[in-house]
Design a protein around this motif. Structure first.
Motif, PDB file in Angstrom:
ATOM      1  N   UNK A  56     -47.945  59.793 -68.262  1.00 26.61           N
ATOM      2  CA  UNK A  56     -46.755  60.494 -68.760  1.00 26.61           C
ATOM      3  C   UNK A  56     -45.860  60.954 -67.607  1.00 26.61           C
ATOM      4  N   UNK A  57     -46.462  61.515 -66.564  1.00 18.74           N
ATOM      5  CA  UNK A  57     -45.674  62.002 -65.428  1.00 18.74           C
ATOM      6  C   UNK A  57     -44.926  60.852 -64.756  1.00 18.74           C
ATOM      7  N   UNK A  58     -45.598  59.716 -64.599  1.00 11.49           N
ATOM      8  CA  UNK A  58     -44.952  58.572 -63.955  1.00 11.49           C
ATOM      9  C   UNK A  58     -43.892  57.937 -64.844  1.00 11.49           C
ATOM     10  N   UNK A  59     -43.960  58.175 -66.150  1.00  7.51           N
ATOM     11  CA  UNK A  59     -42.938  57.633 -67.055  1.00  7.51           C
ATOM     12  C   UNK A  59     -41.666  58.471 -67.060  1.00  7.51           C
ATOM     13  N   UNK A  60     -41.694  59.634 -66.385  1.00  8.48           N
ATOM     14  CA  UNK A  60     -40.517  60.513 -66.313  1.00  8.48           C
ATOM     15  C   UNK A  60     -40.121  60.730 -64.848  1.00  8.48           C
ATOM     16  N   UNK A  61     -39.669  59.673 -64.147  1.00 13.03           N
ATOM     17  CA  UNK A  61     -39.338  59.846 -62.726  1.00 13.03           C
ATOM     18  C   UNK A  61     -38.134  60.737 -62.485  1.00 13.03           C
ATOM     19  N   UNK A  62     -37.284  60.902 -63.508  1.00 12.41           N
ATOM     20  CA  UNK A  62     -36.130  61.792 -63.352  1.00 12.41           C
ATOM     21  C   UNK A  62     -36.524  63.253 -63.489  1.00 12.41           C
ATOM     22  N   UNK A  63     -37.688  63.506 -64.094  1.00 12.11           N
ATOM     23  CA  UNK A  63     -38.139  64.876 -64.334  1.00 12.11           C
ATOM     24  C   UNK A  63     -39.161  65.333 -63.309  1.00 12.11           C
ATOM     25  N   UNK A  90     -44.114  61.995 -58.823  1.00  8.01           N
ATOM     26  CA  UNK A  90     -45.399  61.380 -59.204  1.00  8.01           C
ATOM     27  C   UNK A  90     -46.610  62.095 -58.617  1.00  8.01           C
ATOM     28  N   UNK A  91     -46.431  62.854 -57.539  1.00  6.00           N
ATOM     29  CA  UNK A  91     -47.551  63.593 -56.971  1.00  6.00           C
ATOM     30  C   UNK A  91     -47.866  64.808 -57.837  1.00  6.00           C
ATOM     31  N   UNK A  92     -49.013  64.793 -58.472  1.00 12.42           N
ATOM     32  CA  UNK A  92     -49.440  65.907 -59.309  1.00 12.42           C
ATOM     33  C   UNK A  92     -50.967  66.017 -59.201  1.00 12.42           C
ATOM     34  N   UNK A  93     -51.528  67.041 -59.799  1.00 15.03           N
ATOM     35  CA  UNK A  93     -52.983  67.219 -59.748  1.00 15.03           C
ATOM     36  C   UNK A  93     -53.462  67.929 -61.001  1.00 15.03           C
ATOM     37  N   UNK A  94     -54.646  67.529 -61.451  1.00 12.04           N
ATOM     38  CA  UNK A  94     -55.336  68.188 -62.569  1.00 12.04           C
ATOM     39  C   UNK A  94     -56.671  68.677 -62.019  1.00 12.04           C
ATOM     40  N   UNK A  95     -56.825  69.974 -61.923  1.00 12.39           N
ATOM     41  CA  UNK A  95     -58.018  70.540 -61.291  1.00 12.39           C
ATOM     42  C   UNK A  95     -58.738  71.462 -62.269  1.00 12.39           C
ATOM     43  N   UNK A  96     -60.039  71.615 -62.026  1.00  9.95           N
ATOM     44  CA  UNK A  96     -60.861  72.561 -62.792  1.00  9.95           C
ATOM     45  C   UNK A  96     -60.970  73.831 -61.960  1.00  9.95           C
ATOM     46  N   UNK A 101     -64.132  75.332 -69.820  1.00  6.56           N
ATOM     47  CA  UNK A 101     -63.601  74.954 -68.517  1.00  6.56           C
ATOM     48  C   UNK A 101     -62.132  75.346 -68.456  1.00  6.56           C
ATOM     49  N   UNK A 102     -61.778  76.126 -67.468  1.00  7.20           N
ATOM     50  CA  UNK A 102     -60.377  76.498 -67.283  1.00  7.20           C
ATOM     51  C   UNK A 102     -59.763  75.509 -66.302  1.00  7.20           C
ATOM     52  N   UNK A 103     -58.786  74.733 -66.787  1.00 10.50           N
ATOM     53  CA  UNK A 103     -58.164  73.678 -65.989  1.00 10.50           C
ATOM     54  C   UNK A 103     -56.701  74.019 -65.719  1.00 10.50           C
ATOM     55  N   UNK A 104     -56.143  73.334 -64.745  1.00  9.12           N
ATOM     56  CA  UNK A 104     -54.767  73.606 -64.344  1.00  9.12           C
ATOM     57  C   UNK A 104     -54.065  72.287 -64.016  1.00  9.12           C
ATOM     58  N   UNK A 105     -52.902  72.097 -64.599  1.00  7.65           N
ATOM     59  CA  UNK A 105     -52.057  70.947 -64.304  1.00  7.65           C
ATOM     60  C   UNK A 105     -50.934  71.400 -63.384  1.00  7.65           C
ATOM     61  N   UNK A 106     -50.895  70.868 -62.175  1.00  5.90           N
ATOM     62  CA  UNK A 106     -49.877  71.233 -61.187  1.00  5.90           C
ATOM     63  C   UNK A 106     -48.897  70.068 -61.042  1.00  5.90           C
ATOM     64  N   UNK A 107     -47.637  70.324 -61.297  1.00  7.38           N
ATOM     65  CA  UNK A 107     -46.601  69.288 -61.221  1.00  7.38           C
ATOM     66  C   UNK A 107     -45.466  69.773 -60.336  1.00  7.38           C
ATOM     67  N   UNK A 108     -44.693  68.816 -59.838  1.00  9.61           N
ATOM     68  CA  UNK A 108     -43.550  69.131 -58.988  1.00  9.61           C
ATOM     69  C   UNK A 108     -42.284  68.564 -59.607  1.00  9.61           C
ATOM     70  N   UNK A 109     -41.263  69.423 -59.725  1.00  7.03           N
ATOM     71  CA  UNK A 109     -39.991  68.997 -60.294  1.00  7.03           C
ATOM     72  C   UNK A 109     -39.238  68.090 -59.335  1.00  7.03           C
ATOM     73  N   UNK A 110     -38.293  67.348 -59.890  1.00 10.92           N
ATOM     74  CA  UNK A 110     -37.359  66.596 -59.054  1.00 10.92           C
ATOM     75  C   UNK A 110     -36.119  67.415 -58.737  1.00 10.92           C
TER      76      UNK A 110
END
Length: 284
Positions: A201-208, A211-217, A226-235
């Motif tokens: 999904x992240x790679x399908x939205x290059x304008x948003x 692509x560098x992101x992480x899903x960590x526990x 399990x408490x997880x965290x999705x870390x994303x970077x805006x464009x």
């Protein structure tokens, strides 16, 4: 193709939402581009106008000082003013400067803040004293901010020079994080599939998104989740707070959809329930 080369078309298409994927420019994406261009030109014109006003005010101040110096020098050259008169005038000027020393200091600090430090421009979103505000107007002595509730706030520049100022517009691309919880019984295969779906999904939205992101526990909470965290970077940076909020909202809804499709849920631990029999005949 009639007016531009292929390289120019590839550059132009990146400005319109979804144009690179579909090869077409929709009416809505073209309208959004026109609105953005208009707002940017409007902010630039406003900034240039206020900068011109501040420069004019500084020019008047400098002209007054130069005029006084020329007048004194002319009187000395024509020997109209004697040394005693010059000393008297200078003494009076020193006295006036002592009386208005705070004002002179404030004007000097304001000039340094506006023309040397220059931490923001018109239209920049800034944080001062923990409050998000947009720069509305800049003058020699004061700066006018527009708060999130459309209330105007006037700050003396001599005060702003002593405060830390966070500028969203000049900041680099900013990151966001989304914390969510899954059941500890979720298999590793499901977690790996979840990461791949998020990556797709992240790679399908290059304008948003970058692509560098992480899903960590982050941790195991209460032995059952399990408490997880999705870390994303805006464009983009967080200058446009409304667009940032809509992107995060869309990402959260997509994450919910992915979890539902994969059947990943969270269930409470079994709770112990104790039942006590009460003989109603004893209460009658």
């Amino acid at each position: 193709m009639r007016f531009l080369t292929r390289v120019e078309i590839h550059t132009i298409f990146a400005l319109f939402e979804g144009a690179l994927e579909t090869g077409r420019i929709t009416k809505s994406s073209f309208r959004n581009w026109v609105v953005r261009a208009y707002l940017e030109r409007k902010a630039l014109a406003h900034s240039l106008n206020d900068t011109k006003t501040a420069v004019q005010q500084l020019h008047k101040l400098a002209s007054a000082i130069v005029s006084i110096i020329i007048l004194v020098m002319s009187l000395m050259v024509m020997e109209v003013a004697t040394s005693k008169v010059i000393v008297f005038v200078l003494t009076q000027l020193v006295l006036v400067g002592f009386m208005f020393r705070n004002t002179c200091k404030m004007v000097f600090e304001s000039i340094v803040f506006i023309f040397i430090m220059h931490p923001f421009d018109i239209g920049d979103r800034c944080v001062i004293d923990g409050v998000q505000m947009i720069v509305e107007e800049m003058n020699i002595l004061t700066t006018v901010f527009l708060r999130y509730d459309m209330e105007k706030i006037y700050y003396p520049n001599a005060v702003l020079i002593t405060k830390p100022i966070s500028n969203f517009y000049r900041s680099p691309e900013m990151a966001d994080s989304i914390i969510f919880t899954v059941d500890i019984s979720t298999s590793m295969d499901s977690i790996i599939t979840l990461k791949k779906a998020i990556q797709a999904y992240v790679e399908s939205k290059p304008k948003y998104w970058n692509p560098k992101h992480s899903v960590i526990v982050k941790e195991i909470d209460e032995q059952n989740k399990l408490k997880m965290c999705l870390c994303v970077q805006h464009t983009i940076n967080h200058q446009n707070y409304g667009e940032r909020s809509s992107r995060i909202s869309e990402l959260i809804l997509e994450l919910k959809k992915i979890l539902e499709n994969l059947g990943i849920k969270y269930s409470l631990l079994p709770q112990e329930v104790r039942l006590t029999h009460v003989n109603l005949d004893n209460w009658s």
